[in-house]
Design a protein around this motif. Structure first.
Motif, PDB file in Angstrom:
ATOM      1  N   LEU A  22       0.834  -1.203   0.000  1.00 13.99           N
ATOM      2  CA  LEU A  22       0.000   0.000   0.000  1.00 13.99           C
ATOM      3  C   LEU A  22       0.870   1.255   0.000  1.00 13.99           C
ATOM      4  O   LEU A  22       0.603   2.211  -0.747  1.00 13.99           O
ATOM      5  N   VAL A  23       1.914   1.260   0.823  1.00 18.22           N
ATOM      6  CA  VAL A  23       2.823   2.401   0.898  1.00 18.22           C
ATOM      7  C   VAL A  23       3.509   2.634  -0.444  1.00 18.22           C
ATOM      8  O   VAL A  23       3.780   3.776  -0.833  1.00 18.22           O
ATOM      9  N   ARG A  24       3.763   1.560  -1.178  1.00 18.12           N
ATOM     10  CA  ARG A  24       4.434   1.670  -2.472  1.00 18.12           C
ATOM     11  C   ARG A  24       3.458   1.896  -3.622  1.00 18.12           C
ATOM     12  O   ARG A  24       3.845   1.868  -4.785  1.00 18.12           O
ATOM     13  N   GLY A  25       2.167   2.092  -3.280  1.00 16.76           N
ATOM     14  CA  GLY A  25       1.205   2.450  -4.314  1.00 16.76           C
ATOM     15  C   GLY A  25       0.314   1.327  -4.786  1.00 16.76           C
ATOM     16  O   GLY A  25      -0.481   1.513  -5.712  1.00 16.76           O
ATOM     17  N   ARG A  26       0.415   0.132  -4.173  1.00 16.59           N
ATOM     18  CA  ARG A  26      -0.439  -0.986  -4.576  1.00 16.59           C
ATOM     19  C   ARG A  26      -1.677  -0.998  -3.680  1.00 16.59           C
ATOM     20  O   ARG A  26      -1.574  -1.087  -2.461  1.00 16.59           O
ATOM     21  N   ALA A  27      -2.825  -0.914  -4.266  1.00 15.65           N
ATOM     22  CA  ALA A  27      -4.077  -0.753  -3.516  1.00 15.65           C
ATOM     23  C   ALA A  27      -4.451  -2.008  -2.734  1.00 15.65           C
ATOM     24  O   ALA A  27      -4.142  -3.134  -3.132  1.00 15.65           O
ATOM     25  N   ILE A  28      -5.099  -1.772  -1.589  1.00 16.92           N
ATOM     26  CA  ILE A  28      -5.757  -2.846  -0.843  1.00 16.92           C
ATOM     27  C   ILE A  28      -7.248  -2.695  -1.119  1.00 16.92           C
ATOM     28  O   ILE A  28      -7.818  -1.625  -0.885  1.00 16.92           O
ATOM     29  N   PRO A  29      -7.915  -3.736  -1.643  1.00 16.68           N
ATOM     30  CA  PRO A  29      -9.354  -3.621  -1.920  1.00 16.68           C
ATOM     31  C   PRO A  29     -10.121  -3.231  -0.660  1.00 16.68           C
ATOM     32  O   PRO A  29      -9.791  -3.682   0.442  1.00 16.68           O
ATOM     33  N   ASP A  30     -11.132  -2.391  -0.823  1.00 17.04           N
ATOM     34  CA  ASP A  30     -11.903  -1.925   0.330  1.00 17.04           C
ATOM     35  C   ASP A  30     -12.433  -3.082   1.162  1.00 17.04           C
ATOM     36  O   ASP A  30     -12.425  -3.028   2.398  1.00 17.04           O
ATOM     37  N   ARG A  31     -12.884  -4.138   0.494  1.00 17.25           N
ATOM     38  CA  ARG A  31     -13.488  -5.255   1.218  1.00 17.25           C
ATOM     39  C   ARG A  31     -12.482  -6.010   2.082  1.00 17.25           C
ATOM     40  O   ARG A  31     -12.872  -6.754   2.998  1.00 17.25           O
ATOM     41  N   GLU A  32     -11.173  -5.821   1.815  1.00 16.35           N
ATOM     42  CA  GLU A  32     -10.135  -6.519   2.577  1.00 16.35           C
ATOM     43  C   GLU A  32      -9.499  -5.650   3.657  1.00 16.35           C
ATOM     44  O   GLU A  32      -8.740  -6.147   4.502  1.00 16.35           O
ATOM     45  N   THR A  33      -9.803  -4.368   3.648  1.00 13.06           N
ATOM     46  CA  THR A  33      -9.104  -3.425   4.525  1.00 13.06           C
ATOM     47  C   THR A  33      -9.289  -3.752   5.992  1.00 13.06           C
ATOM     48  O   THR A  33      -8.333  -3.740   6.778  1.00 13.06           O
ATOM     49  N   ASP A  34     -10.500  -4.068   6.397  1.00 14.18           N
ATOM     50  CA  ASP A  34     -10.764  -4.342   7.812  1.00 14.18           C
ATOM     51  C   ASP A  34      -9.970  -5.556   8.290  1.00 14.18           C
ATOM     52  O   ASP A  34      -9.405  -5.548   9.393  1.00 14.18           O
ATOM     53  N   ALA A  35      -9.899  -6.594   7.470  1.00 14.08           N
ATOM     54  CA  ALA A  35      -9.158  -7.800   7.843  1.00 14.08           C
ATOM     55  C   ALA A  35      -7.660  -7.513   7.909  1.00 14.08           C
ATOM     56  O   ALA A  35      -6.957  -8.033   8.791  1.00 14.08           O
ATOM     57  N   VAL A  36      -7.156  -6.699   6.982  1.00 17.66           N
ATOM     58  CA  VAL A  36      -5.735  -6.331   7.007  1.00 17.66           C
ATOM     59  C   VAL A  36      -5.414  -5.553   8.274  1.00 17.66           C
ATOM     60  O   VAL A  36      -4.410  -5.810   8.948  1.00 17.66           O
ATOM     61  N   LEU A  37      -6.276  -4.608   8.621  1.00 14.32           N
ATOM     62  CA  LEU A  37      -6.064  -3.819   9.831  1.00 14.32           C
ATOM     63  C   LEU A  37      -6.076  -4.715  11.070  1.00 14.32           C
ATOM     64  O   LEU A  37      -5.248  -4.551  11.981  1.00 14.32           O
ATOM     65  N   ALA A  38      -6.990  -5.675  11.111  1.00 15.82           N
ATOM     66  CA  ALA A  38      -7.054  -6.596  12.247  1.00 15.82           C
ATOM     67  C   ALA A  38      -5.766  -7.419  12.357  1.00 15.82           C
ATOM     68  O   ALA A  38      -5.220  -7.613  13.449  1.00 15.82           O
ATOM     69  N   GLY A  39      -5.257  -7.888  11.218  1.00 15.08           N
ATOM     70  CA  GLY A  39      -4.010  -8.647  11.220  1.00 15.08           C
ATOM     71  C   GLY A  39      -2.822  -7.797  11.620  1.00 15.08           C
ATOM     72  O   GLY A  39      -1.890  -8.274  12.280  1.00 15.08           O
ATOM     73  N   TYR A  40      -2.854  -6.556  11.234  1.00 14.93           N
ATOM     74  CA  TYR A  40      -1.792  -5.589  11.558  1.00 14.93           C
ATOM     75  C   TYR A  40      -1.708  -5.377  13.074  1.00 14.93           C
ATOM     76  O   TYR A  40      -0.631  -5.455  13.678  1.00 14.93           O
ATOM     77  N   VAL A  41      -2.855  -5.128  13.690  1.00 12.43           N
ATOM     78  CA  VAL A  41      -2.906  -4.913  15.141  1.00 12.43           C
ATOM     79  C   VAL A  41      -2.550  -6.202  15.880  1.00 12.43           C
ATOM     80  O   VAL A  41      -1.809  -6.183  16.873  1.00 12.43           O
ATOM     81  N   ARG A  42      -3.054  -7.329  15.401  1.00  8.55           N
ATOM     82  CA  ARG A  42      -2.744  -8.619  16.031  1.00  8.55           C
ATOM     83  C   ARG A  42      -1.249  -8.918  15.970  1.00  8.55           C
ATOM     84  O   ARG A  42      -0.653  -9.404  16.933  1.00  8.55           O
ATOM     85  N   GLY A  43      -0.624  -8.579  14.838  1.00  6.06           N
ATOM     86  CA  GLY A  43       0.808  -8.788  14.696  1.00  6.06           C
ATOM     87  C   GLY A  43       1.606  -7.941  15.677  1.00  6.06           C
ATOM     88  O   GLY A  43       2.600  -8.404  16.254  1.00  6.06           O
ATOM     89  N   MET A  44       1.184  -6.696  15.881  1.00  7.27           N
ATOM     90  CA  MET A  44       1.877  -5.849  16.852  1.00  7.27           C
ATOM     91  C   MET A  44       1.723  -6.393  18.264  1.00  7.27           C
ATOM     92  O   MET A  44       2.651  -6.353  19.069  1.00  7.27           O
ATOM     93  N   ASP A  45       0.559  -6.936  18.565  1.00  2.00           N
ATOM     94  CA  ASP A  45       0.334  -7.553  19.873  1.00  2.00           C
ATOM     95  C   ASP A  45       1.276  -8.747  20.052  1.00  2.00           C
ATOM     96  O   ASP A  45       1.894  -8.918  21.111  1.00  2.00           O
ATOM     97  N   ASP A  46       1.424  -9.557  19.022  1.00  2.00           N
ATOM     98  CA  ASP A  46       2.342 -10.699  19.079  1.00  2.00           C
ATOM     99  C   ASP A  46       3.789 -10.232  19.260  1.00  2.00           C
ATOM    100  O   ASP A  46       4.566 -10.850  19.991  1.00  2.00           O
ATOM    101  N   LEU A  47       4.154  -9.145  18.573  1.00  6.04           N
ATOM    102  CA  LEU A  47       5.518  -8.631  18.688  1.00  6.04           C
ATOM    103  C   LEU A  47       5.804  -8.145  20.105  1.00  6.04           C
ATOM    104  O   LEU A  47       6.886  -8.392  20.651  1.00  6.04           O
TER     105      LEU A  47
END
Length: 242
Positions: free
Chosen positions: A204-229
């Motif tokens: 996404l940072v490099r300009g590749r889109a995340i489909p709207d329908r997947e955004t919520d799941a990506v955000l959930a995985g992002y937060v979960r990964g930080m919790d694991d870290l």
């Protein structure tokens, strides 16, 4: 607000004019100083080291700092020479990043007295990871189900997150790769958690889109990964020889 245009050369010229003989060095650091910079997307982080700094000088820098910010960059990071030499124990993550990826634009970057201690690095890394996770939770509450806000949250948070990830690899005695995805994958391997959400945000940072329908799941995985870290760092003891 549309970005204005201010080059590194112009910034250095204005810093030289304001600081005069007190200017020790101007250093570009981070991704913009390496071959992984993304034109128009990578921040230009600049370190300024001076012999002395007064309120009058700070006021004189106001117009320069505003123009640099309006060009889409963080304000310059200014240290006196004494502060620079004595602060690596309290900012080991930032110093490690600066020392690893830098380009001196003016003067010098003194290294005498600068040392990265693994115990200091481990403590700051865990503190920053925990703080990042707490800020993410707050931002998730603010964004709600607004996809645009969620994607902006992901995009805006990734650069700071990479600083933490690189510090984690250094704690493991590993030289961080240049590529952001490689950094993410290396941390996931050592921390034992899924990094697929982080890989998508790197895109996404490099300009590749995340489909709207997947955004919520990506955000959930992002937060979960930080919790694991955070849990990984809480249990981690860096090798004494790192």
């Amino acid at each position: 607000m549309a970005k204005t245009s201010m080059s590194l050369d112009t910034l250095v010229t204005q810093l030289r004019a304001v600081h005069g003989p007190d200017l020790v060095g101007v250093v570009l650091y981070g991704s913009a100083a390496s071959d992984e910079a993304v034109e128009g997307r990578s921040d230009k982080n600049v370190l300024v080291i001076v012999n002395a700094l007064s309120m009058d000088v700070l006021r004189k820098l106001a117009q320069t700092a505003r123009a640099w910010q309006e060009a889409g960059n963080p304000p310059p990071l200014i240290f006196t020479l004494e502060e620079w030499r004595r602060s690596s124990d309290i900012f080991p993550m930032e110093y490690a990043d600066i020392l690893e990826r830098n380009r001196v634009l003016e003067g010098t970057m003194p290294l005498d007295g600068v040392h990265i201690d693994m115990a200091h690095l481990r403590l700051q890394t865990e503190q920053e990871a925990m703080g990042k996770m707490l800020r993410l939770r707050r931002a998730v509450m603010t964004a709600g189900t607004d996809t645009a806000r969620q994607q902006e949250l992901l995009r805006a948070s990734f650069s700071a997150l990479l600083v933490i990830f690189r510090a984690v690899l250094r704690l493991h005695g590993v030289q961080p790769p240049r590529d952001a995805v490689a950094v993410v994958q290396a941390v996931g391997t050592r921390g034992g958690f899924d990094v697929s959400a982080f890989e998508q945000v790197a895109g996404l940072v490099r300009g590749r889109a995340i489909p709207d329908r997947e955004t919520d799941a990506v955000l959930a995985g992002y937060v979960r990964g930080m919790d694991d870290l955070v849990h990984h760092l809480d249990r981690f003891a860096p090798p004494a020889a790192a």
